[in-house]
Design a protein around this motif. Structure first.
Motif, PDB file in Angstrom:
ATOM      1  N   ILE A  55       0.840  -1.204   0.000  1.00 29.26           N
ATOM      2  CA  ILE A  55       0.000   0.000   0.000  1.00 29.26           C
ATOM      3  C   ILE A  55       0.879   1.260   0.000  1.00 29.26           C
ATOM      4  CG2 ILE A  55      -1.779   1.280   1.242  1.00 29.26           C
ATOM      5  CD1 ILE A  55      -2.760  -1.364   0.095  1.00 29.26           C
ATOM      6  N   VAL A  56       0.530   2.198  -0.880  1.00 27.06           N
ATOM      7  CA  VAL A  56       1.206   3.499  -0.929  1.00 27.06           C
ATOM      8  C   VAL A  56       0.178   4.584  -0.598  1.00 27.06           C
ATOM      9  CG1 VAL A  56       2.857   2.695  -2.652  1.00 27.06           C
ATOM     10  CG2 VAL A  56       0.756   3.805  -3.407  1.00 27.06           C
ATOM     11  N   PRO A  57       0.654   5.784  -0.246  1.00 31.49           N
ATOM     12  CA  PRO A  57      -0.286   6.861   0.115  1.00 31.49           C
ATOM     13  C   PRO A  57      -1.304   7.117  -1.001  1.00 31.49           C
ATOM     14  CG  PRO A  57       1.950   7.482   0.715  1.00 31.49           C
ATOM     15  CD  PRO A  57       2.064   6.219  -0.057  1.00 31.49           C
ATOM     16  N   GLY A  58      -2.553   7.289  -0.589  1.00 33.69           N
ATOM     17  CA  GLY A  58      -3.622   7.577  -1.532  1.00 33.69           C
ATOM     18  C   GLY A  58      -4.338   6.364  -2.081  1.00 33.69           C
ATOM     19  N   ASP A  59      -3.832   5.163  -1.796  1.00 38.49           N
ATOM     20  CA  ASP A  59      -4.469   3.949  -2.305  1.00 38.49           C
ATOM     21  C   ASP A  59      -5.853   3.748  -1.692  1.00 38.49           C
ATOM     22  OD1 ASP A  59      -2.687   3.009  -4.163  1.00 38.49           O
ATOM     23  OD2 ASP A  59      -1.655   1.632  -2.801  1.00 38.49           O
ATOM     24  N   THR A  60      -6.742   3.207  -2.503  1.00 35.03           N
ATOM     25  CA  THR A  60      -8.028   2.715  -2.013  1.00 35.03           C
ATOM     26  C   THR A  60      -8.238   1.313  -2.585  1.00 35.03           C
ATOM     27  OG1 THR A  60      -9.338   3.510  -3.908  1.00 35.03           O
ATOM     28  CG2 THR A  60      -8.977   5.053  -2.056  1.00 35.03           C
ATOM     29  N   ILE A  61      -9.072   0.549  -1.927  1.00 36.53           N
ATOM     30  CA  ILE A  61      -9.367  -0.792  -2.430  1.00 36.53           C
ATOM     31  C   ILE A  61      -9.921  -0.706  -3.843  1.00 36.53           C
ATOM     32  CG2 ILE A  61     -11.027  -2.691  -2.180  1.00 36.53           C
ATOM     33  CD1 ILE A  61      -8.655  -3.143  -0.461  1.00 36.53           C
ATOM     34  N   TRP A  62     -10.774   0.275  -4.105  1.00 40.39           N
ATOM     35  CA  TRP A  62     -11.371   0.418  -5.431  1.00 40.39           C
ATOM     36  C   TRP A  62     -10.296   0.672  -6.477  1.00 40.39           C
ATOM     37  CZ3 TRP A  62     -11.517   4.473  -8.972  1.00 40.39           C
ATOM     38  CH2 TRP A  62     -12.397   4.289 -10.045  1.00 40.39           C
ATOM     39  N   GLN A  63      -9.331   1.551  -6.178  1.00 40.45           N
ATOM     40  CA  GLN A  63      -8.266   1.857  -7.133  1.00 40.45           C
ATOM     41  C   GLN A  63      -7.367   0.649  -7.383  1.00 40.45           C
ATOM     42  OE1 GLN A  63      -6.631   5.162  -4.965  1.00 40.45           O
ATOM     43  NE2 GLN A  63      -7.517   6.698  -6.363  1.00 40.45           N
ATOM     44  N   ILE A  64      -7.036  -0.043  -6.290  1.00 38.97           N
ATOM     45  CA  ILE A  64      -6.163  -1.216  -6.435  1.00 38.97           C
ATOM     46  C   ILE A  64      -6.853  -2.277  -7.290  1.00 38.97           C
ATOM     47  CG2 ILE A  64      -5.023  -3.097  -5.197  1.00 38.97           C
ATOM     48  CD1 ILE A  64      -4.779  -1.133  -2.805  1.00 38.97           C
ATOM     49  N   ALA A  65      -8.127  -2.495  -7.017  1.00 46.86           N
ATOM     50  CA  ALA A  65      -8.878  -3.496  -7.776  1.00 46.86           C
ATOM     51  C   ALA A  65      -8.957  -3.108  -9.252  1.00 46.86           C
ATOM     52  CB  ALA A  65     -10.276  -3.659  -7.197  1.00 46.86           C
TER      53      ALA A  65
END
Length: 394
Positions: A55-65
Motif C-alpha cells: 500500500i502506498v499513500p492515496g491507495d483505495t481498495i477500489w483503485q487497487i482493484a
C-alpha cells in the motif's frame, strides 16, 4: 490460490466471482461439503496465483482493484484482515492473478527433475488434477500418473518409454498445461470447448516411463554405483549415451510385455544393451511392471504411446485390433499428417499387449523426423502435430 470462507459464501458465488466452472471448484476441494461451508474454512480456487502489493499513500481498495483488473470483492475475500476504509501505508496485500500463460519448461533438454517441478507447479495452481505414483524405477524414482476429468470414458497416453525419446515427455506436459488453461478460463483449443470433455472423459497420463534412462541421456553418467559402472560396460565404455533407449539395466521397456515376447526375444540382443534387449522374461523390470499394473487396475478405452521418430502411427497387432481402431487412426492421421501403418515386424510392445489382452484400440505414435534424440528445434512442430492427436483421442 486459497481463500477463507465468509458468512454467506457459496461455491456458486465463488464460481461467479472468479469465473471458474463450479465443477472444477468442487473437484479442487474434495474434502469440503459445498452445502455446509464453515466460516474460516480454506477453499482452493483453481487457475489463480497471488502476488504481493504494498500500500502506498492515496491507495483505495477500489483503485487497487481497478488497476489489477479484478473485482473489489475478490481483494476483500483474499485479504480478510484488511479494513477497506483504513488502509495502512506499507501494508502488504495479496492480489489475485488469473493464470493465462504456460507454466512449464519446453526450451531445454527435459529430465526427470524438470517433469517433477512442472507437475508440482501445475498441481498447486490446478488442484483438481490427481497425481499418484504407480511405482518406482530401478533407481527408486517415483513414476507419476496424472488423472484429469470425471467421465466414464478412460483415455491413457504415455511418453518416454525409451530414454533417448525424452522429447515426448514435454509434449504431454505442455498438453496438460494447455488443457488446464482452457478448462479454468472457459476456453477452447482449436475451436473445441474443453469443459464438456472434462465431464465426459478421464485422461490418464504417464509422462515419463523411463526416468533413469532419460536422466542418463540428458545428464550423462549417474554418480551412484553400480549403475555408473554397469551402464559404461553395457555402452562399450563410451560416455556417449545418445543412442541409449533402454532403462538403467539395459532392458528395452517397450519389448517387455507378454505379447509374443518370445518372438521378440529371438531376434533381439541376448544380453543387456543400449537398445532392443527384451530382458530374460516379460515384465521383469519395475517400470514395465508399473505400467502393466496401472493398465490392469484401470479400464482404458484406448491407449496412446508416444515415441520418436518417423511421423507414423502403428495401430494393429496380429489382426486383434477392433474395427474402430482404423476409424480412429485415420482421424489421427488427418489431424497430424502422420502415416498410419497397421503392422510392423515388432512384438512385445505396450500397445501390442493392450490390443491383444483387451481387444481395444492401441496406438504407437512416432513423432518427429530424424535421428534420436530429436533436437528441441523440432519441438513446436512435434507439439502441434501431437496436439491434434491428443484432442482427437479425447
Amino acid at each position: 490460490m486459497e481463500i477463507r470462507v465468509r458468512g454467506g459464501d457459496s461455491f456458486w458465488g465463488y464460481s461467479q466471482l472468479f469465473g471458474v466452472p463450479i465443477q472444477l471448484l468442487l473437484d479442487s476441494n474434495p474434502g469440503i461439503n459445498p452445502q455446509a461451508l464453515m466460516i474460516g474454512q480454506t477453499v482452493n480456487i483453481p487457475g489463480y496465483v497471488t502476488r504481493e502489493y504494498q500500500i502506498v499513500p492515496g491507495d483505495t481498495i477500489w483503485q487497487i482493484a481497478r488497476t489489477a483488473g479484478v473485482p473489489q470483492d475478490t481483494l476483500l475475500l483474499l485479504n480478510p484482515s484488511i479494513q477497506a476504509n483504513s488502509l495502512r501505508v506499507g501494508q502488504i496485500i495479496q492480489i489475485p492473478v488469473r493464470v493465462t500463460n504456460y507454466m512449464v519448461h519446453t526450451s531445454r533438454p527435459y529430465d526427470y527433475g524438470d517433469m517433477l517441478e512442472d507437475l508440482n507447479t501445475l498441481a498447486e495452481v490446478y488442484p483438481f488434477i490427481r497425481i499418484q505414483s504407480i511405482g518406482t524405477s530401478v533407481m527408486g524414482k517415483e513414476l507419476p500418473e496424472i488423472r484429469i476429468g470425471i467421465g466414464s470414458k478412460q483415455v491413457h497416453a504415455n511418453a518416454s518409454f525409451h530414454a533417448n525419446e525424452w522429447i515426448t515427455t514435454p509434449v504431454l506436459i505442455r498438453f496438460l498445461n494447455e488443457y488446464l488453461l482452457a478448462l479454468t478460463n472457459n476456453g477452447s483449443i482449436r475451436g473445441l470447448v474443453m469443459n464438456p470433455l472434462y465431464e465426459s472423459t478421464m485422461l490418464s497420463l504417464v509422462p515419463m516411463v523411463d526416468p533413469d534412462g532419460v536422466d542418463l541421456v540428458v545428464n550423462g553418467l549417474p554418480s551412484e554405483e553400480p549403475y555408473r559402472s554397469d551402464v559404461l560396460a553395457i555402452n562399450g565404455e563410451s560416455s556417449d549415451f545418445s543412442g541409449w533407449k533402454a532403462n538403467i539395466r539395459g532392458v528395452d521397456l517397450n519389448n517387455q510385455f507378454p505379447a509374443l515376447w518370445e518372438r521378440q526375444a529371438e531376434i533381439g540382443p541376448q544380453a543387456p544393451a543400449p537398445r532392443d534387449y527384451p530382458g530374460t522374461a516379460p515384465l521383469t523390470e519395475p517400470e514395465s511392471q508399473a505400467m502393466a499394473n496401472l493398465t490392469w487396475n484401470s479400464n482404458f478405452s484406448r491407449v496412446l504411446a508416444f515415441h520418436t521418430q518417423g511421423r507414423v502411427i502403428y495401430w494393429g497387432f496380429e489382426g486383434l485390433q477392433p474395427p474402430e481402431s482404423e476409424v480412429i487412426v485415420n482421424e489421427f492421421a488427418r489431424v497430424s499428417g502422420y502415416e498410419p501403418i497397421e503392422y510392423v515386424e515388432s512384438w512385445a510392445g505396450f500397445k501390442d499387449w493392450f490390443i491383444q489382452d483387451w481387444r481395444r484400440p492401441g496406438f504407437t505414435i512416432e513423432v518427429g523426423q530424424g535421428t534420436n534424440p530429436l533436437p528441441l528445434s523440432q519441438f513446436e512442430q512435434i507439439y502441434q502435430e501431437s496436439l491434434g492427436i491428443l484432442l482427437a483421442s479425447l
